[in-house]
Design a protein around this motif. Structure first.
Motif, PDB file in Angstrom:
ATOM      1  N   VAL A  92       0.850  -1.188   0.000  1.00  0.00           N
ATOM      2  CA  VAL A  92       0.000   0.000   0.000  1.00  0.00           C
ATOM      3  C   VAL A  92       0.887   1.240   0.000  1.00  0.00           C
ATOM      4  CG1 VAL A  92      -1.767   1.316   1.237  1.00  0.00           C
ATOM      5  CG2 VAL A  92      -1.850  -1.191   1.247  1.00  0.00           C
ATOM      6  N   THR A  93       0.617   2.182  -0.894  1.00  0.00           N
ATOM      7  CA  THR A  93       1.350   3.443  -0.916  1.00  0.00           C
ATOM      8  C   THR A  93       0.384   4.552  -1.317  1.00  0.00           C
ATOM      9  OG1 THR A  93       3.376   4.523  -1.714  1.00  0.00           O
ATOM     10  CG2 THR A  93       2.148   3.200  -3.312  1.00  0.00           C
ATOM     11  N   THR A  94       0.886   5.757  -1.592  1.00  0.00           N
ATOM     12  CA  THR A  94       0.017   6.876  -1.938  1.00  0.00           C
ATOM     13  C   THR A  94       0.410   7.479  -3.287  1.00  0.00           C
ATOM     14  OG1 THR A  94       1.227   8.805  -1.067  1.00  0.00           O
ATOM     15  CG2 THR A  94       0.049   7.413   0.528  1.00  0.00           C
ATOM     16  N   ALA A  95      -0.511   8.235  -3.854  1.00  0.00           N
ATOM     17  CA  ALA A  95      -0.330   8.784  -5.202  1.00  0.00           C
ATOM     18  C   ALA A  95       0.701   9.898  -5.267  1.00  0.00           C
ATOM     19  CB  ALA A  95      -1.665   9.294  -5.738  1.00  0.00           C
ATOM     20  N   THR A  96       1.106  10.453  -4.133  1.00  0.00           N
ATOM     21  CA  THR A  96       2.024  11.591  -4.148  1.00  0.00           C
ATOM     22  C   THR A  96       3.430  11.230  -3.687  1.00  0.00           C
ATOM     23  OG1 THR A  96       1.223  12.210  -1.942  1.00  0.00           O
ATOM     24  CG2 THR A  96       0.203  13.313  -3.836  1.00  0.00           C
ATOM     25  N   GLU A  97       3.728   9.949  -3.607  1.00  0.00           N
ATOM     26  CA  GLU A  97       5.071   9.533  -3.189  1.00  0.00           C
ATOM     27  C   GLU A  97       6.118   9.957  -4.216  1.00  0.00           C
ATOM     28  OE1 GLU A  97       5.724   7.948  -0.141  1.00  0.00           O
ATOM     29  OE2 GLU A  97       3.628   8.528   0.121  1.00  0.00           O
ATOM     30  N   HIS A  98       7.362   9.976  -3.781  1.00  0.00           N
ATOM     31  CA  HIS A  98       8.483  10.238  -4.679  1.00  0.00           C
ATOM     32  C   HIS A  98       8.548   9.122  -5.718  1.00  0.00           C
ATOM     33  CE1 HIS A  98      12.756  10.597  -5.939  1.00  0.00           C
ATOM     34  NE2 HIS A  98      12.577  11.884  -5.643  1.00  0.00           N
ATOM     35  N   LYS A  99       9.064   9.454  -6.900  1.00  0.00           N
ATOM     36  CA  LYS A  99       9.123   8.463  -7.972  1.00  0.00           C
ATOM     37  C   LYS A  99       9.958   7.238  -7.599  1.00  0.00           C
ATOM     38  CE  LYS A  99       6.679   9.995 -11.481  1.00  0.00           C
ATOM     39  NZ  LYS A  99       5.601   9.196 -12.100  1.00  0.00           N
ATOM     40  N   SER A 100      10.920   7.393  -6.720  1.00  0.00           N
ATOM     41  CA  SER A 100      11.716   6.231  -6.319  1.00  0.00           C
ATOM     42  C   SER A 100      10.896   5.227  -5.535  1.00  0.00           C
ATOM     43  CB  SER A 100      12.937   6.673  -5.503  1.00  0.00           C
ATOM     44  OG  SER A 100      12.545   7.308  -4.298  1.00  0.00           O
ATOM     45  N   VAL A 101       9.781   5.670  -4.967  1.00  0.00           N
ATOM     46  CA  VAL A 101       8.844   4.759  -4.310  1.00  0.00           C
ATOM     47  C   VAL A 101       7.823   4.238  -5.312  1.00  0.00           C
ATOM     48  CG1 VAL A 101       6.977   4.607  -2.595  1.00  0.00           C
ATOM     49  CG2 VAL A 101       9.140   5.710  -2.001  1.00  0.00           C
ATOM     50  N   LEU A 102       7.191   5.138  -6.070  1.00  0.00           N
ATOM     51  CA  LEU A 102       6.155   4.725  -7.010  1.00  0.00           C
ATOM     52  C   LEU A 102       6.710   3.820  -8.112  1.00  0.00           C
ATOM     53  CD1 LEU A 102       4.106   8.037  -7.378  1.00  0.00           C
ATOM     54  CD2 LEU A 102       3.434   5.958  -6.160  1.00  0.00           C
ATOM     55  N   ASP A 103       7.865   4.158  -8.656  1.00  0.00           N
ATOM     56  CA  ASP A 103       8.431   3.323  -9.714  1.00  0.00           C
ATOM     57  C   ASP A 103       8.896   1.973  -9.180  1.00  0.00           C
ATOM     58  OD1 ASP A 103       7.883   5.370 -11.415  1.00  0.00           O
ATOM     59  OD2 ASP A 103       9.964   5.865 -11.904  1.00  0.00           O
ATOM     60  N   THR A 104       9.365   1.945  -7.940  1.00  0.00           N
ATOM     61  CA  THR A 104       9.738   0.672  -7.323  1.00  0.00           C
ATOM     62  C   THR A 104       8.508  -0.210  -7.142  1.00  0.00           C
ATOM     63  OG1 THR A 104      11.625   1.645  -6.168  1.00  0.00           O
ATOM     64  CG2 THR A 104      10.752  -0.397  -5.272  1.00  0.00           C
TER      65      THR A 104
END
Length: 396
Positions: A92-104
């Motif tokens: 579970v994560t959020t839509a505004t995370e840094h790209k290093s989180v979202l892309d991971t």
């Protein structure tokens, strides 16, 4: 021509104290800290001194601190390291995370993990209740940043931590943008993993740190990304960047000593800047970020009506500011953060990000407002109105 640097959310200039410490380290502690001879042992002791400084800063133990090349690598190790223990699990994560989180997370989804991306409200905030609603029996990790790198929103991590702790789900927190302005204590926040980077706190680039709670690794070790000589207790192989590690220790000690006073000073400069800009600007502007206690004290994101920020920046020859995250600027893509909070395309197109720092003077804030007001000239609006942003959680 003097350039006023107001892009501290992208990176900070190295503090001269840190530079002096690192220059000494390059000559005095050049040996490999894994070497058994006396010169290597001296380097090892300095590395451990820096590790203790980071541990003290975040309220953890020295054995819970691992050095990395920066927050991007640390985020990758944290998320992939936990996910690797339970392949195919749910994140579970959020839509505004840094790209290093979202892309991971996107890469893990492609490898078979389920990922839920939670929407945020108009201020960029997610609630602990929303996190709780999307936890599942197979959830292996929740990842929520402490403060956003574009709009400065501070997330309720302590509340989220109580939810994840009760559910027995590890919580990862990217604190990279927050550690220079906010008190960070892993126990009070209830996090199991926390990441930070040296270049956001007036330290060197190419060095970061990852906190991993012993209670997490006591259950099972994190899966490493890099295999080799077994450095950093097997989690991150490779010869340690001794001078940068020592620089990080010095930088984080300086932050610890000056953080609260600096936060008040920079919040005052931000107020001065906004007052001057309001009085002088010919183009109406709107804030995309807040200025209250739930936002970083030194940061601003705003949009000029009828102004294209990509055309505005070249006219600002005396200002160093950006249109969004430096990690995305080369791609010229609309900010995923501003889209997530529901801003229409024309407002995103006119958005700029600026932030004040340790070496900013009040005169800089005034001069920057004057320069920006003179350069921000409204143009005819051609884009069709509309609203972006997520309405519900996205399941990948």
């Amino acid at each position: 021509m003097r350039t006023i640097y107001l892009d501290h959310q992208a990176t900070t200039p190295m503090d001269p104290v840190v530079m002096d410490v690192m220059q000494a380290a390059y000559t005095q502690y050049f040996a490999n800290p894994a070497s058994p001879h006396a010169v290597g042992v001296r380097a090892f002791r300095e590395v451990e001194r820096a590790r203790s400084a980071v541990a003290r800063f975040v309220g953890g133990a020295r054995s819970e601190i691992y050095f990395t090349s920066g927050a991007t690598e640390a985020n990758n190790i944290a998320i992939k390291g936990v996910a690797g223990r339970c392949p195919g699990g749910h994140i579970v994560t959020t839509a505004t995370e840094h790209k290093s989180v979202l892309d991971t997370c996107e890469a893990l989804h492609a490898a078979g993990c389920a990922v839920t991306v939670l929407p945020v409200d108009a201020q960029g905030r997610v609630t602990a209740e929303a996190v709780a609603r999307h936890l599942r029996d197979d959830t292996v990790l929740v990842s929520v940043m402490l403060a956003n790198n574009e709009i400065g929103t501070i997330q309720p991590i302590a509340e989220i931590g109580r939810v994840t702790r009760q559910a027995g789900v590890p919580l990862h927190c990217d604190a990279t943008q927050a550690v220079g302005s906010l008190a960070v204590d892993v126990t009070e926040l209830g996090v199991d993993l926390l990441t930070l980077s040296g270049h956001k706190i007036y330290g060197p680039k190419g060095i970061g740190a990852l906190y991993v709670a012993n209670r997490l690794t006591d259950i099972a070790p994190l899966a490493p990304l890099i295999h080799g000589g077994g450095q950093e207790r097997g989690l991150r192989a490779g010869t340690l960047n001794t001078a940068a590690i020592i620089g990080l220790g010095a930088a984080i000690t300086l932050v610890e000593e000056t953080r609260d006073q600096e936060a008040r000073r920079l919040a005052k400069f931000r107020g001065t800047f906004l007052a001057e800009l309001t009085a002088r600007s010919r183009a109406p502007f709107r804030l995309n970020s807040g200025t209250g206690p739930d936002f970083l004290p030194h940061a601003l994101n705003l949009s000029f009506e009828g102004v294209d920020a990509q055309e505005l920046l070249p006219r600002l020859t005396d200002l160093a500011i950006s249109t969004g995250s430096a990690c995305n600027s080369s791609a010229q893509e609309p900010s995923h953060v501003l889209r997530a909070i529901g801003l229409p395309p024309e407002r995103i197109r006119g958005s700029i990000r600026l932030s004040f720092g340790r070496f900013t003077a009040e005169r800089d804030a005034i001069d920057a407002a004057c320069s920006l007001a003179a350069a921000a000239l409204p143009q005819p609006e051609s884009a069709a109105p509309g609203r972006a942003g997520q309405k519900g959680a996205a399941a990948w």
